[in-house]
Design a protein around this motif. Structure first.
Motif, PDB file in Angstrom:
ATOM      1  N   LEU A  41       0.890  -1.318  -0.076  1.00  0.00           N
ATOM      2  CA  LEU A  41       0.017  -0.005  -0.005  1.00  0.00           C
ATOM      3  C   LEU A  41       0.966   1.204   0.000  1.00  0.00           C
ATOM      4  O   LEU A  41       1.860   1.432   0.851  1.00  0.00           O
ATOM      5  N   THR A  42       0.679   2.199  -0.970  1.00  0.00           N
ATOM      6  CA  THR A  42       1.461   3.358  -1.105  1.00  0.00           C
ATOM      7  C   THR A  42       0.457   4.504  -0.952  1.00  0.00           C
ATOM      8  O   THR A  42      -0.307   4.615  -1.683  1.00  0.00           O
ATOM      9  N   VAL A  43       0.916   5.429  -0.152  1.00  0.00           N
ATOM     10  CA  VAL A  43       0.133   6.638  -0.017  1.00  0.00           C
ATOM     11  C   VAL A  43       0.773   7.636  -0.799  1.00  0.00           C
ATOM     12  O   VAL A  43       1.815   8.058  -0.725  1.00  0.00           O
ATOM     13  N   ALA A  44      -0.166   8.166  -1.849  1.00  0.00           N
ATOM     14  CA  ALA A  44       0.267   9.179  -2.836  1.00  0.00           C
ATOM     15  C   ALA A  44       0.288  10.482  -2.012  1.00  0.00           C
ATOM     16  O   ALA A  44      -0.411  10.962  -1.014  1.00  0.00           O
ATOM     17  N   GLY A  45       0.780  11.399  -2.941  1.00  0.00           N
ATOM     18  CA  GLY A  45       0.805  12.885  -2.396  1.00  0.00           C
ATOM     19  C   GLY A  45      -0.377  13.441  -1.943  1.00  0.00           C
ATOM     20  O   GLY A  45      -0.665  14.555  -1.524  1.00  0.00           O
ATOM     21  N   ASP A  46      -1.550  13.211  -3.162  1.00  0.00           N
ATOM     22  CA  ASP A  46      -2.862  13.756  -2.864  1.00  0.00           C
ATOM     23  C   ASP A  46      -3.687  13.275  -1.887  1.00  0.00           C
ATOM     24  O   ASP A  46      -4.702  13.453  -1.996  1.00  0.00           O
ATOM     25  N   GLY A  47      -3.310  12.042  -1.049  1.00  0.00           N
ATOM     26  CA  GLY A  47      -3.887  11.348  -0.127  1.00  0.00           C
ATOM     27  C   GLY A  47      -4.366   9.994  -0.382  1.00  0.00           C
ATOM     28  O   GLY A  47      -5.044   9.449   0.164  1.00  0.00           O
ATOM     29  N   SER A  48      -4.340   9.848  -2.076  1.00  0.00           N
ATOM     30  CA  SER A  48      -5.045   8.446  -2.361  1.00  0.00           C
ATOM     31  C   SER A  48      -4.036   7.475  -2.095  1.00  0.00           C
ATOM     32  O   SER A  48      -2.992   7.660  -1.717  1.00  0.00           O
ATOM     33  N   TRP A  49      -4.596   6.288  -2.105  1.00  0.00           N
ATOM     34  CA  TRP A  49      -3.859   4.926  -1.731  1.00  0.00           C
ATOM     35  C   TRP A  49      -3.609   4.177  -3.165  1.00  0.00           C
ATOM     36  O   TRP A  49      -4.683   4.063  -3.921  1.00  0.00           O
ATOM     37  N   GLU A  50      -2.526   3.815  -3.498  1.00  0.00           N
ATOM     38  CA  GLU A  50      -2.176   3.010  -4.526  1.00  0.00           C
ATOM     39  C   GLU A  50      -2.160   1.676  -4.024  1.00  0.00           C
ATOM     40  O   GLU A  50      -1.084   1.272  -2.891  1.00  0.00           O
ATOM     41  N   ILE A  51      -3.047   0.514  -4.022  1.00  0.00           N
ATOM     42  CA  ILE A  51      -2.932  -0.752  -3.365  1.00  0.00           C
ATOM     43  C   ILE A  51      -2.740  -1.843  -4.496  1.00  0.00           C
ATOM     44  O   ILE A  51      -3.378  -2.010  -5.274  1.00  0.00           O
ATOM     45  N   GLN A  52      -1.677  -2.544  -3.901  1.00  0.00           N
ATOM     46  CA  GLN A  52      -1.429  -3.932  -4.816  1.00  0.00           C
ATOM     47  C   GLN A  52      -1.937  -4.936  -4.252  1.00  0.00           C
ATOM     48  O   GLN A  52      -1.426  -5.335  -3.081  1.00  0.00           O
ATOM     49  N   LEU A  53      -2.922  -5.421  -4.859  1.00  0.00           N
ATOM     50  CA  LEU A  53      -3.483  -6.638  -4.517  1.00  0.00           C
ATOM     51  C   LEU A  53      -3.179  -7.943  -5.041  1.00  0.00           C
ATOM     52  O   LEU A  53      -2.989  -7.880  -6.033  1.00  0.00           O
ATOM     53  N   ARG A  54      -2.657  -8.901  -3.926  1.00  0.00           N
ATOM     54  CA  ARG A  54      -2.147 -10.279  -4.455  1.00  0.00           C
ATOM     55  C   ARG A  54      -3.472 -11.073  -4.229  1.00  0.00           C
ATOM     56  O   ARG A  54      -4.143 -11.525  -3.591  1.00  0.00           O
ATOM     57  N   LEU A  55      -3.673 -11.570  -5.785  1.00  0.00           N
ATOM     58  CA  LEU A  55      -4.811 -12.515  -6.147  1.00  0.00           C
ATOM     59  C   LEU A  55      -3.978 -14.046  -5.899  1.00  0.00           C
ATOM     60  O   LEU A  55      -3.262 -14.343  -6.995  1.00  0.00           O
ATOM     61  N   ARG A  56      -4.751 -14.868  -5.161  1.00  0.00           N
ATOM     62  CA  ARG A  56      -4.197 -16.090  -5.145  1.00  0.00           C
ATOM     63  C   ARG A  56      -5.158 -17.270  -5.661  1.00  0.00           C
ATOM     64  O   ARG A  56      -6.357 -17.452  -5.323  1.00  0.00           O
ATOM     65  N   ASN A  57      -4.772 -18.153  -6.497  1.00  0.00           N
ATOM     66  CA  ASN A  57      -5.541 -19.173  -7.268  1.00  0.00           C
ATOM     67  C   ASN A  57      -5.142 -20.441  -6.614  1.00  0.00           C
ATOM     68  O   ASN A  57      -3.983 -20.949  -6.781  1.00  0.00           O
ATOM     69  N   SER A  85      -1.994  -7.645   8.525  1.00  0.00           N
ATOM     70  CA  SER A  85      -1.439  -6.210   8.936  1.00  0.00           C
ATOM     71  C   SER A  85      -0.245  -5.720   8.103  1.00  0.00           C
ATOM     72  O   SER A  85       0.383  -6.732   7.412  1.00  0.00           O
ATOM     73  N   LEU A  86      -0.041  -4.533   7.839  1.00  0.00           N
ATOM     74  CA  LEU A  86       1.178  -4.123   6.921  1.00  0.00           C
ATOM     75  C   LEU A  86       2.110  -3.421   7.938  1.00  0.00           C
ATOM     76  O   LEU A  86       1.707  -2.569   8.960  1.00  0.00           O
ATOM     77  N   ASN A  87       3.345  -3.304   7.580  1.00  0.00           N
ATOM     78  CA  ASN A  87       4.285  -2.548   8.163  1.00  0.00           C
ATOM     79  C   ASN A  87       5.027  -1.755   7.315  1.00  0.00           C
ATOM     80  O   ASN A  87       5.225  -1.887   5.912  1.00  0.00           O
ATOM     81  N   GLN A  88       5.524  -0.716   7.787  1.00  0.00           N
ATOM     82  CA  GLN A  88       6.225   0.227   6.935  1.00  0.00           C
ATOM     83  C   GLN A  88       7.649  -0.270   6.493  1.00  0.00           C
ATOM     84  O   GLN A  88       8.228  -1.060   6.857  1.00  0.00           O
ATOM     85  N   ALA A  89       7.634  -0.096   5.113  1.00  0.00           N
ATOM     86  CA  ALA A  89       8.758  -0.403   4.519  1.00  0.00           C
ATOM     87  C   ALA A  89      10.251   0.372   4.622  1.00  0.00           C
ATOM     88  O   ALA A  89      10.009   1.631   4.336  1.00  0.00           O
ATOM     89  N   PRO A  90      11.137  -0.518   5.208  1.00  0.00           N
ATOM     90  CA  PRO A  90      12.362   0.659   5.497  1.00  0.00           C
ATOM     91  C   PRO A  90      13.049   1.383   4.467  1.00  0.00           C
ATOM     92  O   PRO A  90      12.958   1.030   3.151  1.00  0.00           O
ATOM     93  N   GLY A  91      12.957   2.643   4.604  1.00  0.00           N
ATOM     94  CA  GLY A  91      13.638   3.603   3.670  1.00  0.00           C
ATOM     95  C   GLY A  91      12.620   4.132   2.416  1.00  0.00           C
ATOM     96  O   GLY A  91      12.963   4.681   1.643  1.00  0.00           O
ATOM     97  N   LEU A  92      11.423   3.660   2.472  1.00  0.00           N
ATOM     98  CA  LEU A  92      10.472   3.884   1.498  1.00  0.00           C
ATOM     99  C   LEU A  92       9.343   4.910   2.363  1.00  0.00           C
ATOM    100  O   LEU A  92       8.250   4.203   2.662  1.00  0.00           O
ATOM    101  N   PRO A  93       9.208   6.036   2.546  1.00  0.00           N
ATOM    102  CA  PRO A  93       7.995   6.739   3.170  1.00  0.00           C
ATOM    103  C   PRO A  93       6.736   6.502   2.500  1.00  0.00           C
ATOM    104  O   PRO A  93       6.724   6.580   1.303  1.00  0.00           O
ATOM    105  N   GLY A  94       5.740   6.388   3.322  1.00  0.00           N
ATOM    106  CA  GLY A  94       4.520   6.162   2.874  1.00  0.00           C
ATOM    107  C   GLY A  94       4.207   4.772   2.090  1.00  0.00           C
ATOM    108  O   GLY A  94       3.305   4.630   1.554  1.00  0.00           O
ATOM    109  N   VAL A  95       5.364   3.826   2.440  1.00  0.00           N
ATOM    110  CA  VAL A  95       4.923   2.358   1.655  1.00  0.00           C
ATOM    111  C   VAL A  95       4.834   1.689   2.862  1.00  0.00           C
ATOM    112  O   VAL A  95       5.683   1.451   3.693  1.00  0.00           O
ATOM    113  N   LEU A  96       3.556   0.828   2.730  1.00  0.00           N
ATOM    114  CA  LEU A  96       3.468  -0.381   3.747  1.00  0.00           C
ATOM    115  C   LEU A  96       3.471  -1.786   3.134  1.00  0.00           C
ATOM    116  O   LEU A  96       2.982  -1.797   1.868  1.00  0.00           O
ATOM    117  N   ARG A  97       4.138  -2.557   3.592  1.00  0.00           N
ATOM    118  CA  ARG A  97       4.014  -4.059   3.073  1.00  0.00           C
ATOM    119  C   ARG A  97       3.755  -4.776   4.065  1.00  0.00           C
ATOM    120  O   ARG A  97       3.820  -4.958   5.246  1.00  0.00           O
TER     121      ARG A  97
END
Length: 158
Positions: free
Chosen positions: A38-54, A146-158
């Protein structure tokens, strides 16, 4: 009575061919979805990478998804997409969805980022997928993680 090896060989060959004829079992299992990043953009929107599992033993085309997302105890919004993505048997892939989160969800996110804490999330809804050579089916999907902050990547949670 005399032993005749050709009869034994014929019987073994027939049994071997019968065992090969059935092929692998094709099973359709419920898919799963979770947030990979999950990445928080400058405009406040979120870009979410969804992992789909088959989890099925055959390829499935993921046609649509309609998931409600919560962060903490706050409703963030709806993740609606039509990825049209084919995923092989017992495999996974990622689709990106943008979300304009609710104000309370933004506050929960800002608090987690400022405090360096994990962010608890929930996904609840349906995924429509089409198994190979079959009809489209709708699957109920629920995920809590839960998601944790990615080290060195502000506004990015993994």
């Amino acid at each position: 009575m005399r032993f005749r090896p050709q009869y034994v060989l014929t019987a073994l060959l027939a049994l071997t061919l019968a065992a090969c004829g059935s092929g692998p079992v094709k099973r359709v299992s419920e898919p799963a979805a979770g947030i990979q990043q999950l990445t928080v953009a400058g405009d406040g929107s979120w870009e979410i990478q969804l992992r789909l599992r088959n989890y099925s033993s055959m390829p499935m085309r993921f046609d649509t998804l309609a998931l409600q997302m919560k962060v903490g105890d706050e409703v963030a919004g709806a993740l609606d997409a039509a990825p049209g993505l084919s995923i092989g048997p017992e495999s996974a892939d990622v689709v990106t969805v943008r979300l304009q989160p609710s104000s309370p969800a933004r506050i929960v996110m800002a608090d987690a980022l400022a405090g360096g804490r994990s962010l608890f999330y929930e996904l609840d809804g349906t995924v429509a997928a089409t198994p190979e050579e079959r009809k489209q089916r709708s699957f109920d999907v629920t995920a809590r993680n839960s998601l944790n902050q990615a080290p060195g990547l502000p506004g990015v949670l993994r």
